[in-house]
Design an enzyme around this catalytic site. Structure first.
Site, PDB file in Angstrom:
ATOM      1  N   GLU B 177       0.825  -1.213   0.000  1.00  0.00           N
ATOM      2  CA  GLU B 177       0.000   0.000   0.000  1.00  0.00           C
ATOM      3  C   GLU B 177       0.852   1.252   0.000  1.00  0.00           C
ATOM      4  O   GLU B 177       2.031   1.232   0.309  1.00  0.00           O
ATOM      5  CB  GLU B 177      -0.909   0.032   1.220  1.00  0.00           C
ATOM      6  CG  GLU B 177      -0.240  -0.364   2.551  1.00  0.00           C
ATOM      7  CD  GLU B 177       0.998   0.397   2.926  1.00  0.00           C
ATOM      8  OE1 GLU B 177       0.952   1.657   2.871  1.00  0.00           O
ATOM      9  OE2 GLU B 177       2.017  -0.220   3.303  1.00  0.00           O
ATOM     10  N   GLU B 320       4.529  -0.274   0.784  1.00  0.00           N
ATOM     11  CA  GLU B 320       4.406  -0.498  -0.672  1.00  0.00           C
ATOM     12  C   GLU B 320       4.367  -1.976  -1.039  1.00  0.00           C
ATOM     13  O   GLU B 320       4.209  -2.316  -2.209  1.00  0.00           O
ATOM     14  CB  GLU B 320       5.593   0.132  -1.439  1.00  0.00           C
ATOM     15  CG  GLU B 320       5.700   1.627  -1.326  1.00  0.00           C
ATOM     16  CD  GLU B 320       6.921   2.173  -2.091  1.00  0.00           C
ATOM     17  OE1 GLU B 320       7.581   1.418  -2.819  1.00  0.00           O
ATOM     18  OE2 GLU B 320       7.209   3.368  -1.931  1.00  0.00           O
TER      19      GLU B 320
END
Lengths: 354, 354
Positions: B177, B320
């Site tokens: 994310e 991420e």
């Protein structure tokens, strides 16, 4: 000057400027400051050893040394001595764990017989190098494991393997080993160097039972008593209670530092070699990576005592260089991030709120 | 039946027979019993989720979800909100850490905008999918972060992304994310689910100072009080204090289990999503891998509370999906060993001494 002395003389200091420059680039990449954690330390250490602020990577090589141990006769292993040569063949033919990982990661695999009991040099084993120092060490309960000359030859064999790897383009070298009973030799070496009691160092190796475990600790204690006057320096320790493959891996550590190529230690037995190299040339551990914390015996305690931090903790205890290979793959990933990530300015990403 | 219920109904029990058969093969390989440590557990869990004793691997996919958070307005992040869309572009254009790792490891990278403040759908961002649930969540100090319908849509977006990855051949999926302020939302979600106090959960995120840290803890405490009656179930928790990307990652966890594809959670924020999925469908955590233990806030404590063991500990805190990507690479290495190592009988290697 002999090869060991020549190699030690060639070791330059770590390049702290290169590490600093790599750190500045790390700070410019599109990520919160320091958020790559240990990977950032890895990149900086790599740059410092390589003396290269760009931390460029060409290829990885795994150097694996195989030898037999006279102390196997003391009943300290769960497996028969024959497994050493059987595993040498298995490594050469591609079926061993380290063969699979080397192939999977695209690392060169350099296997050297430095003293397996059975001589396989007449067989056609692909890619095995022969630097046989003897048909295994002597049982170190009955005298020195090897002569001082053999100890030097073992280290020379490692230096030559490392130099060969470097000549083929390696910028990162892993060390690994195979040799039935060598966790006993490694525990003796580490007890001599660190002063940790054998009972806290010895482990189950390939999977010995409680009775064999007591025997193993007793063997190490007896050996330390027997050789107490020869354990004051690295070469004496290697000759008294070490193994040919342990000496060779120490040689790789020295040669890697001399060639500005970081060496990645594997588990318990490779750490004994790294500790020996650091005894022979104080400060050498700073040129090394410690690939993983093994489940074998007192490995975690040894790493703590040496003030070094392992890259991986996976409860592995297989040897052969398998933990080193996995760590080398991670180091390569860290370098890919360092080389390929965008910078804040390059990608038009805002910095922190002032 | 809606998509979430359909997905949950499709989840089959873990296949313990497949795990057992994989274990038998592991024991036949040329290594001491159990000596691959955690890698052996990884292979067995993979086989159990895949319902495949051969534990075959086709490809890995990284699903990354990007969204903004109204709670950023409370001053809980070191970076301005604009960084979310800037990083979306950076990920799409290949400069972010996760872009580098996906390329380096050969994993598919599926990026989905589930609610970034700035709509980039008119720009040409390669490979970004748009499932925009809104222009970011509302500040959850002023009401629910999202409506119940938005919460369902967020989960649906994740289910769809996972199904897309599976249709492209993925047998292993990572979740990651990006979203400024989402460590605040994740800490609120985890506090609600685990009962751990916010002060022990909240971390420095992208690097906030002490004052912002106190503010962040206060924000989470206030939110838990404000929404106390809506935090009894997973969907209510997601709607009250969650984020669109957190819901989407929970959707991937559910859809992975339904498709017999293991999902690898990344760090703190992905773990909040995994915990949500496990709250929505109890026992779901057993279908997941937890990629790494992050340095962010109380991640180690959360993993302990959930009784799960992370694969890597590298003090990373980047998000991420970077930790998931590194762990997926390690899982793939474990599977390579499982598939390619020789057996004792095949390689003619002796077993233990009887």
């Amino acid at each position: 000057m002999n090869l060991i002395e020549e190699t030690m003389c060639a070791i330059k200091p770590l390049d702290s400027e290169a590490a600093k420059h790599a750190g500045m680039r790390l700070d410019s990449l599109t990520k919160p400051l320091g958020s790559l954690g240990n990977l950032e330390e890895i990149v900086q250490r790599y740059a410092a050893v390589r003396r290269d602020p760009q931390a460029s990577f060409r290829r990885g090589a795994l150097t694996v040394f195989v030898a037999d141990h006279g102390v196997a006769d003391a009943g300290v292993s769960a497996y028969p001595k024959a497994v050493t040569v059987e595993m040498l063949r298995n490594i050469a033919l591609g079926g061993a764990a380290i063969s699979v990982l080397a192939r999977h990661f695209g690392f060169d695999l350099l296997v050297t017989d430095v003293g397996v009991e059975t001589d396989t040099s007449a067989e056609v084993l692909p890619a095995v190098r022969y630097r046989r120092i003897g048909p295994g060490t002597r049982n170190f309960l009955e005298g020195s494991a090897m002569s001082p000359e053999q100890a030097r030859k073992a280290i020379d064999a490692g230096i030559e393997a490392a130099n060969h790897a470097v000549s083929r383009g390696a910028t990162l070298i892993g060390i690994g080993e195979m040799g039935i009973a060598n966790s006993t030799a490694a525990a003796a070496v580490l007890a001599a160097i660190t002063g940790i009691e054998p009972a806290r160092l010895a482990g189950r190796g390939t999977g010995i039972d409680d009775a064999a475990m007591r025997r193993k600790v007793g063997v190490i204690e007896d050996a330390l008593k027997l050789h107490q006057h020869s354990l004051r320096d690295g070469l004496g320790t290697l000759a008294s209670v070490g193994g040919f493959e342990i000496g060779a891996m120490a040689g790789v550590c020295l040669a890697g530092a001399a060639a500005s190529v970081p060496v990645v230690a594997d588990g318990f037995i490779a750490t004994a070699a790294a500790a020996l190299a650091d005894r022979i040339r104080p400060g050498l551990r700073d040129y090394l990576f410690f690939g993983h914390c093994s489940a074998e015996g007192g490995h975690a305690l040894v790493l703590e005592t040496l003030w070094v931090r392992p890259i991986l903790q996976l409860n592995m205890r297989l040897g052969e260089g398998t933990g080193a290979a996995l760590a080398m793959n991670l180091i390569q990933s860290a370098l890919a991030l360092f080389h390929q990530m965008a910078t804040f300015s390059g990608a038009g990403v805002s910095g922190p709120i002032k």
